[in-house]
Design a protein around this motif. Structure first.
Motif, short mmCIF file in Angstrom:
data_model
loop_
_atom_site.label_atom_id
_atom_site.label_comp_id
_atom_site.label_asym_id
_atom_site.label_seq_id
_atom_site.Cartn_x
_atom_site.Cartn_y
_atom_site.Cartn_z
N PHE A 197 0.81 -1.21 0.00
CA PHE A 197 0.00 0.00 0.00
C PHE A 197 0.86 1.28 0.00
O PHE A 197 0.71 2.12 -0.90
N PRO A 198 1.80 1.47 0.92
CA PRO A 198 2.61 2.70 0.90
C PRO A 198 3.50 2.82 -0.34
O PRO A 198 3.66 3.91 -0.87
N LEU B 148 1.34 3.87 -3.37
CA LEU B 148 0.95 5.28 -3.25
C LEU B 148 2.15 6.21 -3.46
O LEU B 148 2.01 7.27 -4.08
N VAL C 125 3.19 11.53 1.11
CA VAL C 125 2.19 10.48 0.92
C VAL C 125 2.65 9.17 1.56
O VAL C 125 1.86 8.49 2.24
N VAL C 126 3.91 8.80 1.38
CA VAL C 126 4.38 7.53 1.95
C VAL C 126 4.43 7.60 3.48
O VAL C 126 4.20 6.60 4.15
N ALA D 249 0.77 7.16 4.40
CA ALA D 249 0.36 5.78 4.09
C ALA D 249 0.95 4.78 5.09
O ALA D 249 0.28 3.81 5.48
N THR D 250 2.18 5.01 5.51
CA THR D 250 2.81 4.10 6.47
C THR D 250 2.14 4.22 7.84
O THR D 250 1.95 3.21 8.53
N VAL E 130 -1.02 5.00 8.26
CA VAL E 130 -2.29 4.29 8.06
C VAL E 130 -2.06 2.78 8.07
O VAL E 130 -2.82 2.02 8.68
N GLN E 131 -0.98 2.33 7.43
CA GLN E 131 -0.66 0.90 7.38
C GLN E 131 -0.46 0.33 8.79
O GLN E 131 -1.05 -0.69 9.14
N THR F 76 -3.69 0.33 10.74
CA THR F 76 -4.58 -0.73 10.26
C THR F 76 -4.13 -2.09 10.80
O THR F 76 -4.96 -2.90 11.22
#
Length: 180
Positions: free
Chosen positions: A8-9, A12, A28-29, A32-33, A35-36, A39
């Motif tokens: 995912f990261p 993105l 963004v990374v 995203a990280t 969020v990863q 999650t």
């Protein structure tokens, strides 16, 4: 779901880089990280040590990239992560009852101790080698080339390496028992 979360990261990052630039992609990374890892925590109620380390490194190296407007920091993150993995595998070669790879795969596979050690050492050398290759790409190629290497080259090398490992390990997999 786990493999999807793993990439995912990276995906993105690549998309943001292609649409904008390295600095937007870095922001963004980082997001995203976060969020990863969040999650993972919500789904499994635990986060692996290397995920925490990756998050920490992305925050530090990505933050330095954004703050100093110097893309070298985000590029170095890959080498540092690969070398940490390689170092962890290498240390486990000499410390503890089982190598790192045996701890990960031992429940599914029985191998002689010398094979576990050889397998573990090969993973260590792989990670250290990818870290060195990243330095070479950073120093000799454009940021576009580096982003492609990070996004496609590293996972491609990993798939090839795993395929070679599977061929090597095939002779140690027990044959299925015949049903009567």
């Amino acid at each position: 779901m786990k493999p999807l979360l793993e990439f995912f990261p990276i995906v993105l990052f690549f998309v943001a880089y292609k649409l904008y630039d390295i600095y937007i992609a870095t922001a963004v990374v980082i997001a995203a990280t976060i969020v990863q890892v969040t999650t993972y925590w919500l789904m499994y109620r635990k986060v692996e040590t290397m995920q925490w380390i990756t998050l920490g490194l992305i925050l530090v190296m990505g933050g330095a990239t954004l703050y100093l407007q110097d893309e070298q920091f985000i590029k170095w993150k890959l080498t540092i992560i690969e070398w940490l993995f390689g170092g962890a595998f290498l240390v486990s070669q000499f410390v503890g009852n089982k190598t790192f790879i045996e701890r990960m795969m031992g429940a599914n596979l029985e191998l002689p101790n010398r094979i576990w050690k050889r397998l573990n050492l090969s993973w260590s050398m792989f990670f250290i080698g990818v870290g060195c290759l990243n330095l070479y790409i950073m120093a000799n190629y454009s940021t576009d080339d580096w982003v492609s290497f990070k996004t496609f080259g590293v996972p491609g090398l990993m798939l090839i390496f795993i395929a070679v490992q599977m061929v090597f390990l095939y002779k140690f997999v027990p044959a299925p028992e015949a049903k009567e």
